[in-house]
Structure formats: C-alpha cells, structure tokens
Enzyme design. Structure first.
Site, PDB file in Angstrom:
ATOM      1  N   GLU A   2       0.890  -1.153   0.000  1.00 28.65           N
ATOM      2  CA  GLU A   2       0.000   0.000   0.000  1.00 28.65           C
ATOM      3  C   GLU A   2       0.924   1.197   0.000  1.00 28.65           C
ATOM      4  O   GLU A   2       1.274   1.727   1.049  1.00 28.65           O
ATOM      5  CB  GLU A   2      -0.922  -0.040   1.227  1.00 28.65           C
ATOM      6  CG  GLU A   2      -2.180   0.758   1.049  1.00 28.65           C
ATOM      7  CD  GLU A   2      -2.022   2.232   1.351  1.00 28.65           C
ATOM      8  OE1 GLU A   2      -1.217   2.891   0.646  1.00 28.65           O
ATOM      9  OE2 GLU A   2      -2.711   2.710   2.245  1.00 28.65           O
TER      10      GLU A   2
ATOM     11  N   GLU B 247       4.417   8.402  -4.133  1.00 23.68           N
ATOM     12  CA  GLU B 247       5.231   7.895  -3.020  1.00 23.68           C
ATOM     13  C   GLU B 247       6.253   6.867  -3.496  1.00 23.68           C
ATOM     14  O   GLU B 247       6.837   6.146  -2.689  1.00 23.68           O
ATOM     15  CB  GLU B 247       4.330   7.301  -1.924  1.00 23.68           C
ATOM     16  CG  GLU B 247       3.702   8.399  -1.083  1.00 23.68           C
ATOM     17  CD  GLU B 247       2.700   7.911  -0.050  1.00 23.68           C
ATOM     18  OE1 GLU B 247       2.658   6.708   0.228  1.00 23.68           O
ATOM     19  OE2 GLU B 247       1.949   8.760   0.455  1.00 23.68           O
TER      20      GLU B 247
HETATM   21  N1  SAH Z   1       0.859  -1.138   4.928  1.00 23.86           N
HETATM   22  C1  SAH Z   1       0.348  -0.217   5.946  1.00 23.86           C
HETATM   23  C2  SAH Z   1       1.008   1.147   5.883  1.00 23.86           C
HETATM   24  C3  SAH Z   1       0.952   1.860   4.555  1.00 23.86           C
HETATM   25  S1  SAH Z   1       1.750   3.431   4.564  1.00 23.86           S
HETATM   26  C4  SAH Z   1      -1.156  -0.129   5.805  1.00 23.86           C
HETATM   27  O1  SAH Z   1      -1.657  -0.453   4.732  1.00 23.86           O
HETATM   28  O2  SAH Z   1      -1.836   0.286   6.752  1.00 23.86           O
HETATM   29  C5  SAH Z   1       3.196   3.117   3.611  1.00 23.86           C
HETATM   30  C6  SAH Z   1       4.413   2.770   4.445  1.00 23.86           C
HETATM   31  O3  SAH Z   1       5.402   2.300   3.549  1.00 23.86           O
HETATM   32  C7  SAH Z   1       5.069   3.912   5.182  1.00 23.86           C
HETATM   33  O4  SAH Z   1       5.213   3.528   6.532  1.00 23.86           O
HETATM   34  C8  SAH Z   1       6.438   4.104   4.519  1.00 23.86           C
HETATM   35  O5  SAH Z   1       7.428   4.460   5.444  1.00 23.86           O
HETATM   36  C9  SAH Z   1       6.703   2.749   3.926  1.00 23.86           C
HETATM   37  N2  SAH Z   1       7.499   2.633   2.670  1.00 23.86           N
HETATM   38  C10 SAH Z   1       7.266   3.276   1.514  1.00 23.86           C
HETATM   39  N3  SAH Z   1       8.087   2.836   0.538  1.00 23.86           N
HETATM   40  C11 SAH Z   1       8.864   1.872   1.092  1.00 23.86           C
HETATM   41  C12 SAH Z   1       9.886   1.036   0.583  1.00 23.86           C
HETATM   42  N4  SAH Z   1      10.234   1.083  -0.707  1.00 23.86           N
HETATM   43  N5  SAH Z   1      10.496   0.178   1.431  1.00 23.86           N
HETATM   44  C13 SAH Z   1      10.108   0.112   2.742  1.00 23.86           C
HETATM   45  N6  SAH Z   1       9.132   0.879   3.272  1.00 23.86           N
HETATM   46  C14 SAH Z   1       8.493   1.741   2.460  1.00 23.86           C
END
Ligand code: SAH
Length: 642
Positions: free
Chosen positions: A144, A153
């Site tokens: 996500e 993002e």
């Molecule tokens: N999966 C959770 C949070 C989604 S928010 C849910 O669905 O509730 C997205 C998260 O991904 C954030 O905490 C951000 O720090 C992390 N993130 C984004 N890109 C990333 C990457 N390439 N590797 C590791 N973490 C990542």
C-alpha cells in the site's frame, strides 16, 4: 544526540535556535502522517483483507507455500491479515525506523511473531538467500504505497525492483492492478488557482486594466500535484466537457517499468466550453477478476452510498498548460505524461482524417517535459493564494480602502510578498504619489511592474525591514504603509502578523501622521463538530480485529510535541463542519502602534449554543483595512444549521 537547529519564526521573522533531540523528525513525521486516517478507512481495509485472503487461497490451491512480501508494512496490518488468512510466512518491510519498531510491538501483541519478520530497511536494500533478510523470493506481493496521484510515493520504482529481485515470476499481487481515470472540465473557480485574471480598476481617469505579464500567461506552472476533496466541490463550480476516460493501468503482478512514458487517449467533447482542467482519480482491483474494487471516483461518477470519506487518498486537479476552446462533438487527444513520481496532462486537437502515421507524428509533438514555472509567480504564490488574488470582492475592498487613504502627495511603502497593492495604488492615486516596495526574499517579483510599465514608478527595495535606511526611501518619510498582509512563509493565520513586526522595525521611517493599511487585525474563533475530519486524529483501538493501540499511543504522543500542539492549517471548504458556538473575536492587534513589549493573551469561556461533539476550535484572521472596510480570511457568512 542533540543538535542545534535554526528556524525562522514565521510571525516575528526572527531566527530562533532550538536544541533538537533525535526524536524531533520522528514526531513531526508521525504527527503529519496519515496512519490514523488509513486505519479508519474501512473500505480500504475490508477490501485489502478480501484480496489478501483470495491471493493466499489461490497460492494454496496450487499446492504451494504462501510466502508474503509486504512492502511498507507501517503498523504491520497487511501482514497480520495475510498471516490470519493462512500465509506460511510474511516478510514485512518498513523503512521508517519508529514505524518498524511499532510494527514489531503490534505483531507481537497480536501473537504473530512466529509468522511475521519485520525488516527495517528500504525494500531496495533487502537481500534474498540463505544468509539474507529473506530466505527465498515471495510468491505474494502485498503493498500500500499509493498517494492521491497513485505514484507520488514511489510505488513504481519499488515495484520494478521487487519484481526483479524479491518476488517469484507469476506472483500474486494485492492489489492486482491500478487504473487511472481522467475527465476534462471547465472551471473558472479552479482555473483561478493557476492563472491570474486581469484586474479591473475604476480610476479617476477611466477604467484601468491591470494585466498579468505574458511570461505568466504562458507559464506552465508547477508540477506539484493539486490534491483536493473533490467531493466538496459543488457541481455548479465546474462543467464536464468529456466523459470519464481510462488513461492507464498498471498490473502489479507483472514486471513494472518506472521509466518516463506517456499515455494518449482520444476523446470527444460532450459539450462546448473552455478546457482548462483535468480531474483525475484511480481505483485498485484487489484481485484479477476485478470483483474487489476500491475506488476514489467522485460523487458524480459513482453512487453516494459507495462513498467512503478518506483524507489519505483524494482526487487530483491538473491544470492544462493553456486553456483550449472546445466544441461539442470535436475529437481531442488527452495525453497523460509521467515520470517516476508524478503525472501531468496535455490536450491536443485531433486533425481531420488523421491516419496512423499522422497520429504517430502528432504524438511526437506532445510536450513530455514536466511543467516548470518560468514566471516565478507559481513558486511565490501557492494555489489558494492565486485564488485569493483573483477574488474580485476582496480586491474591491482593497481598492475602496486605498482610495480612502491615498492623497496626491502620499509616499507609500508596501510590505507583503508579491503583492499587487502597489500597482492598484498607482492607478488609484495621483501621479505624484511615490511608491516603494520592500522585498527581502530571494524571489524577485518585478515582472508585474514591468508588464504594467511601472518599473520607474515603483521602486523595489531589497532589504530586511530592520535594515531599511533613509537613503532607500530617498530621505522621505512614509505617509502610507500598506500590506495585505501576505507572506510566503505563513502557514497559520497569525503568521501574517509578521506585517506588524515589520511595521515596528520600520517605525523610524514613518511620518508622525502615517496611515497604516490594514489598520488592525483580529483573531476569531468558533467551536465546531467536523463531519469527517476528526478521523485523522481519532484513536482506532482495533482495526479489522487487530489491536493497533500501540499506533494510537504513538500518534497521541507526537501530537503533543512542539509545533503539532499549536494548530493545523486546513482549507475548511474541503472539510464540512457545524458550529457549536457563535463565532467570536478572541484577540485584536493594532497595527497603528508598534508591537507591545508584553505578551498578548486571552482567557475565557465559550458558550456552546448547539448540541454536538466539539472536535476543535477553528481560528481565522480578519483584517480591518480602513474605517468600515474589512476582509475575512475565514468565515464569510453565517448560515443556519451549519
Ligand atoms: N501497509 C500499511 C502502511 C501503509 S503506509 C497499511 O496499509 O496500513 C506506507 C508505508 O510504507 C510507510 O510507513 C512508509 O514508510 C513505507 N514505505 C514506503 N516505501 C517503502 C519502501 N520502498 N520500502 C520500505 N518501506 C516503504
């Protein structure tokens, strides 16, 4: 470790040195993040859970072990869903250390420590192999990583890398696919956030039109996405000129390419009008069948019963490089260009009887360059500021008050960032009036004066107010000091009180009978119950049966930290609320006098006149320009029942 960080106070303009601990950035990040909003997004959570269950079943049906890779695990929610759905093992990757630590705690509390391994790394750093972070490649990819623009993002490069190095060929992906939709519209309201409209001024010697410079007219603006709660935009404020078209899809179960590209769609104008804006949103199909769909479509596209309020995913407004007049029935090409992180749009007329070769050639003309502001105005003024400058009712109040205060021999000083007041003042006053503009920011804004042939009439002084010297003013004393006030550094309403501090700093240059416009300001307050905005701060407790209280506690802690305690800026037209108290003035600021030495404060009680949940106090400034002329930056009018 502690470090000293310098920060300019937006209200006083002075530098403050603060000792910052390591946790400063972390608190900022958590306080501003949308974790709570995501956990409250029932529609998203339910559909992710359904999609994950379906993917685990498909893998199991093939007789394989279900090995999950959850990139950007946050609270660990999607991994816990996968483990509950019967996944054999989950690798939960999270780059943000405090979140990864929280995920470890949450996973443990929910009893999944033996099934979920939290890895505090960026996914591109993750290693696979007997001694690696992951024992083997995964066959289910859960993520996500989307923002309102879908790719902002960094979802595309993350997927590209994951397919190359972290997951098996033919893996199941949840979501399976994302699709981006677009619709061409005409909207004077939204176009006014990009373009400065000519200003009409009734001067003594006839009507004058203040024209924006040609550089500004032809400027493509900035590429940053304009994401808004489009569901709050009344249908009377825009005209749809095309049907909704599908611009592009990304299949996340196959290798993804992040390199820049463009997508072109032919559309027919369903109405005649001026094509100015492209609305865009996306949906995600959680499984290949497309039966589990989570959509951001606005109210006129889907039934209101399907609307889920959310603030972490909204809709996008893209501004076309220039306005195109379209006729009903005409064929046009809409092009979405994208790089790794952002999208922008172009509209081109389709030529009569165009064949394949022409079409190819035509495609080559498409402007694939990302928009970059050439006129400075789009950097200096944000979108709400453009809207404010185009608000004719507001401009009229300034014109009326300038007329009242300007005399034929006035010597005028303007303190505001990129303000049009000096130009208005020039047209309203007699020609002997002298104007000075105090600019001390790095952004120069004399284009406007040039376009209106005023370079020799209006003098720009590049100095901080406290460094203003008599020679800057040709040894004259200021008889009229004006400001809107507006400063690019202002986020919260009271930050524009910087005008008062600047006025105090230039006191020795003011004539004894100086007129200050605005003469005063007042801060107003009202207690409200929000229809939805409360969700972004409200504790969640459990989410789809998983205990996420650790996250609630983290958010609460960060909201109590420093700036986050002060207030949050929100454009309230996007977030409906009803008032529980009458609006009232809480503080007044007299600009005719310098800033007092003592601290201004107020205390008191508020009578709640209506039943409801008091979620917060909304605060706004009103500026009293001259006798009986005021402008409000907040509440415009009271309406019954709201
Ligand atoms: N999966 C959770 C949070 C989604 S928010 C849910 O669905 O509730 C997205 C998260 O991904 C954030 O905490 C951000 O720090 C992390 N993130 C984004 N890109 C990333 C990457 N390439 N590797 C590791 N973490 C990542």
């Amino acid at each position: 470790m502690k470090t000293f960080c310098g920060r300019a106070n937006p209200t006083t303009g002075s530098m403050e040195w603060l000792e910052e601990g390591e946790d400063y950035d972390y608190h900022q990040e958590i306080a501003r993040s949308r974790y709570a909003d995501m956990l409250h997004d029932k529609d998203r959570n339910v559909k992710y859970y359904q999609g994950i269950r379906a993917a685990v079943s498909r893998v199991k049906e093939r007789g394989e072990k279900a090995i999950v890779l959850d990139i950007g695990t946050g609270t660990g929610l999607l991994s816990m869903m996968a483990a509950s759905a019967g996944a054999d093992f989950c690798y939960a990757i999270e780059v943000f250390k405090p979140m990864a630590n929280a995920a470890v705690k949450i996973v443990e509390k929910n009893g999944f420590s033996d099934k979920i391994k939290v890895i505090n790394k960026h996914s591109t750093e993750v290693t696979v192999g007997p001694d690696g972070d992951m024992q083997c490649r995964a066959n289910i990819l859960v993520t996500e990583l989307f923002d309102t623009e879908l790719i902002g993002e960094g979802a595309l490069p993350t997927y590209e890398h994951a397919h190359k190095y972290l997951v098996q060929e033919g893996c199941e992906a949840v979501p399976h696919r994302a699709t981006v939709y677009a619709q061409v519209v005409e909207s004077r309201r939204m176009w006014s956030w990009k373009k400065l409209f000519p200003v009409h001024v009734e001067a003594e010697d006839g009507e004058k039109i203040l024209v924006p410079p040609s550089e500004m007219e032809n400027c493509p603006g900035v590429s940053s996405v304009c994401d808004i709660q489009l569901n709050q935009m009344p249908s009377s404020d825009f005209n749809t000129l095309s049907d909704v078209v599908t611009m592009f899809s990304v299949d996340f179960s196959k290798p993804v390419e992040s390199a820049s590209t463009y997508y072109r769609v032919q559309l027919e104008a369903v109405k005649s009008g001026k094509a100015q804006i492209v609305f865009s949103w996306w949906d995600i199909d959680m499984d290949p069948s497309g039966m589990i769909n989570c959509t951001m479509a606005p109210y006129w596209v889907k039934p209101t019963s399907a609307l889920q309020w959310r603030d972490h995913w909204m809709q996008c407004v893209y501004f076309l490089p220039c306005e195109e007049p379209v006729l009903q029935g005409e064929k046009w090409y809409l092009t979405a260009c994208r790089d790794e992180y952002s999208v922008w749009y172009n509209l081109q007329r389709a030529r009569e009887g165009e064949n394949k070769a022409d079409e190819e050639e035509h495609a080559a003309d498409v402007c694939v360059e990302s928009p970059v502001c050439r006129c400075c105005a789009h950097v200096l003024w944000n979108r709400p500021r453009f809207g404010e400058l185009n608000d004719q009712t507001r401009t009229l109040q300034y014109i009326k008050s300038l007329r009242k205060v300007l005399k034929t021999d006035s010597v005028c000083l303007c303190i505001s960032d990129g303000s049009l007041l000096p130009v208005l003042a020039h047209y309203l006053g007699a020609k002997q009036v002298q104007y000075f503009v105090l600019f001390f920011r790095t952004l120069h804004f004399n284009l406007f004066f040039k376009a209106n042939h005023l370079e020799d009439k209006i003098k720009i002084i590049e100095a901080r107010p406290e460094l203003l010297k008599p020679s800057h003013l040709e040894d004259k004393k200021i008889s009229v000091l004006v400001g809107e006030p507006f400063f690019t550094t202002s986020l919260l309403p009271w930050h524009n009180l910087y005008f008062w501090y600047a006025r105090t700093a230039v006191s020795s240059h003011l004539a004894s009978n100086v007129t200050v416009l605005p003469q005063s300001a007042s801060l107003h307050m009202m207690i409200v119950e929000f229809q939805d905005l409360w969700r972004i701060r409200s504790p969640c407790g459990t989410c789809e049966g998983f205990d996420v209280q650790t996250m609630d506690d983290m958010i609460k802690d960060s909201l109590n930290f420093r700036e986050s305690k002060e207030a949050e800026p929100h454009p309230l037209w996007e977030y409906p609320c009803k008032s529980l108290s009458d609006p009232r003035e809480v503080l007044a600021f007299d600009f005719t006098k310098p800033v007092p030495q003592h601290c201004l404060s107020t205390e008191g009680s508020v009578k709640l006149s209506r039943k409801g949940k008091s979620h917060g106090a909304v605060l706004w400034m009103e500026y009293h320009l001259a006798a009986d002329i005021s402008v409000s930056t907040g509440l415009m009018q009271l309406s019954n029942g709201k």
